[in-house]
Write an enzyme that holds these catalytic residues in place. Structure first.
Site, PDB file in Angstrom:
ATOM      1  N   SER A   1      14.179  64.511  41.959  1.00  0.00           N
ATOM      2  CA  SER A   1      13.026  63.819  41.415  1.00  0.00           C
ATOM      3  C   SER A   1      12.096  64.834  40.732  1.00  0.00           C
ATOM      4  O   SER A   1      12.568  65.646  39.943  1.00  0.00           O
ATOM      5  CB  SER A   1      12.327  63.040  42.533  1.00  0.00           C
ATOM      6  OG  SER A   1      11.611  61.951  42.024  1.00  0.00           O
TER       7      SER A   1
ATOM      8  N   ASP B   1      19.791  54.529  39.513  1.00  0.00           N
ATOM      9  CA  ASP B   1      18.448  55.096  39.620  1.00  0.00           C
ATOM     10  C   ASP B   1      17.676  54.923  38.318  1.00  0.00           C
ATOM     11  O   ASP B   1      18.094  55.439  37.284  1.00  0.00           O
ATOM     12  CB  ASP B   1      18.566  56.588  39.949  1.00  0.00           C
ATOM     13  CG  ASP B   1      17.207  57.257  40.113  1.00  0.00           C
ATOM     14  OD1 ASP B   1      16.206  56.529  40.302  1.00  0.00           O
ATOM     15  OD2 ASP B   1      17.145  58.504  40.049  1.00  0.00           O
TER      16      ASP B   1
ATOM     17  N   HIS C   1      18.580  57.161  43.789  1.00  0.00           N
ATOM     18  CA  HIS C   1      17.757  58.352  43.571  1.00  0.00           C
ATOM     19  C   HIS C   1      18.262  59.541  44.409  1.00  0.00           C
ATOM     20  O   HIS C   1      18.297  59.471  45.628  1.00  0.00           O
ATOM     21  CB  HIS C   1      16.311  58.014  43.912  1.00  0.00           C
ATOM     22  CG  HIS C   1      15.294  58.879  43.238  1.00  0.00           C
ATOM     23  ND1 HIS C   1      15.365  59.223  41.906  1.00  0.00           N
ATOM     24  CD2 HIS C   1      14.164  59.470  43.713  1.00  0.00           C
ATOM     25  CE1 HIS C   1      14.321  59.988  41.593  1.00  0.00           C
ATOM     26  NE2 HIS C   1      13.582  60.148  42.666  1.00  0.00           N
TER      27      HIS C   1
END
Length: 388
Positions: free
Chosen positions: A74, A326, A351
């Site tokens: 991320s 994602d 994710h």
């Protein structure tokens, strides 16, 4: 990471980002005003990591000449990639998982993110995304009367009842965030990254959302069942709080400030290619909100100036991994740029699934991705050892 660290005989170091957790440069004053927040930037964070690695190499026995690899998911994945770009003498390579380094400026269309969320729901059950798309006008119609507001408050078991149009806007944002979060954590096994959830949670949620043609009240009762699975899978919640979307404190405040300064990611919806209410990207409104909250103005093109946008082919040794489920893959690197700036796609992954511990329920695509990632890491390490 844990499994791989063992395999490579590596030390795992988790560096806390300045202004998050306990790393507060001005203690309780750190978030008091923009003067104290001035030092919360990705550049400063990368510099911290460089200094930390140097410190560890001088203080840890046997680490002096050890190659270092940056790993993150991320925003952490963005930092890992940028760290290799800006400090190639400090890290020999980087694994940037679910890192949306291109979710800036006009590098990608602002609506791609939400169309991926929508596709996750579309493929998880007939009528599912359509039910969500139809829920917005149902909420709008019901919230136009006091009786309707009361009905919505009790049907959604809200901790604080809806009183005005602002409250209804908050409710709709909260619902949107819930669908987005489900897309991010659509993992193949029970997990609790944002909330405790069952395996393939979107499929479970879609079991409540099979008939988009229901009357407003019946449709919204089903929507409640669906969000209740997200917020109350453990069965412990007595009411639902529209100011909460994740149980863990992921440092929302710090991230919001960063979004208001350099992490400016344009997002929009059209209600056609996605299941959300149409909303254009309104930079001016965003800028005003940032000024009201922090006394700062966002700089939409700074990240492109700082880290090169799509013009990064002069860099090397970065693996960008992305999950097909994602939404953040919208701004990710999903195709190879050079033979050492490599994209790894995980069609059944949400994710940064590849950074999570191995699990018997892992799909084949993530097992293969991990094997490939380790293969690149071994190459980087071997090359670094050889040149040393």
């Amino acid at each position: 990471m844990w499994d791989v660290a063992q395999e490579l005989n590596a030390m795992l170091v988790f560096a806390e980002h300045r202004y998050y957790g306990e790393s507060l440069p001005f203690g309780n004053e750190s978030f008091s005003d923009s003067k104290h927040l001035n030092y919360l930037t990705s550049e400063q964070a990368l510099a911290d990591f460089a200094v930390l690695i140097e410190y560890l190499k001088t203080t840890t026995t046997g680490a002096r000449h050890s190659p270092v690899i940056a790993i993150g998911g991320s925003y952490g994945g963005m930092l890992a990639a940028w760290f290799r770009m800006k400090y190639p003498h400090v890290v020999v390579g980087a694994l940037a998982a679910s890192a949306p380094i291109w979710q800036f400026g006009d590098l990608i269309p602002c609506g791609t993110y939400f169309s991926i969320v929508t596709n996750d729901f579309k493929r998880s059950g007939t009528g599912c995304s359509e039910s969500i798309r139809n829920s917005w006008s149902a909420i709008n119609r019901l919230s136009s009367t006091d009786a309707g507001l009361k009905w919505l408050s009790s049907t959604f078991h809200l901790c604080s009842p809806l009183k005005n149009p602002q409250d209804v806007a908050v409710l709709k944002n909260w619902l949107s965030d819930t669908w987005i979060n489900l897309a991010m954590v659509d993992y193949p096994y029970e997990a609790d990254f944002l909330q405790p959830l069952p395996a393939w949670p979107i499929q479970e949620v879609c079991k409540f959302l099979k008939d988009p043609s229901l009357s407003d009240k019946l449709l919204l009762q089903n929507i409640f069942q669906a969000v209740n699975l997200y917020y109350n899978y453990s069965g412990e919640a007595s009411c639902l709080d529209t100011s909460e979307t994740a149980t863990k404190n992921l440092g929302q405040l710090g991230w919001y400030y960063q979004a208001c300064t350099e992490m400016v990611m344009p997002m929009c919806t059209d209600g056609v290619n996605d299941m959300f209410e149409p909303q254009k990207w309104d930079f001016d409104a965003f800028s005003e909100e940032c000024y009201r909250l922090w006394g700062v103005r966002p700089r939409p093109s700074w990240i492109l100036s700082m880290y090169g946008g799509k013009n990064i082919s002069s860099h090397s040794n970065i693996v960008f991994s992305n999950g097909g489920l994602d939404p953040w893959s919208a701004g990710g690197v999903t195709q190879n740029i050079t033979d050492s700036l490599v994209a790894v796609m995980i069609p059944d992954g949400a994710h940064h699934l590849d950074l999570r511990s191995r699990n018997p329920l892992d799909p084949k695509s993530v097992q293969q991705a991990r094997a490939l990632e380790v293969c690149y890491m071994k190459q980087w390490i071997a090359k670094a050892r050889h040149s040393h």
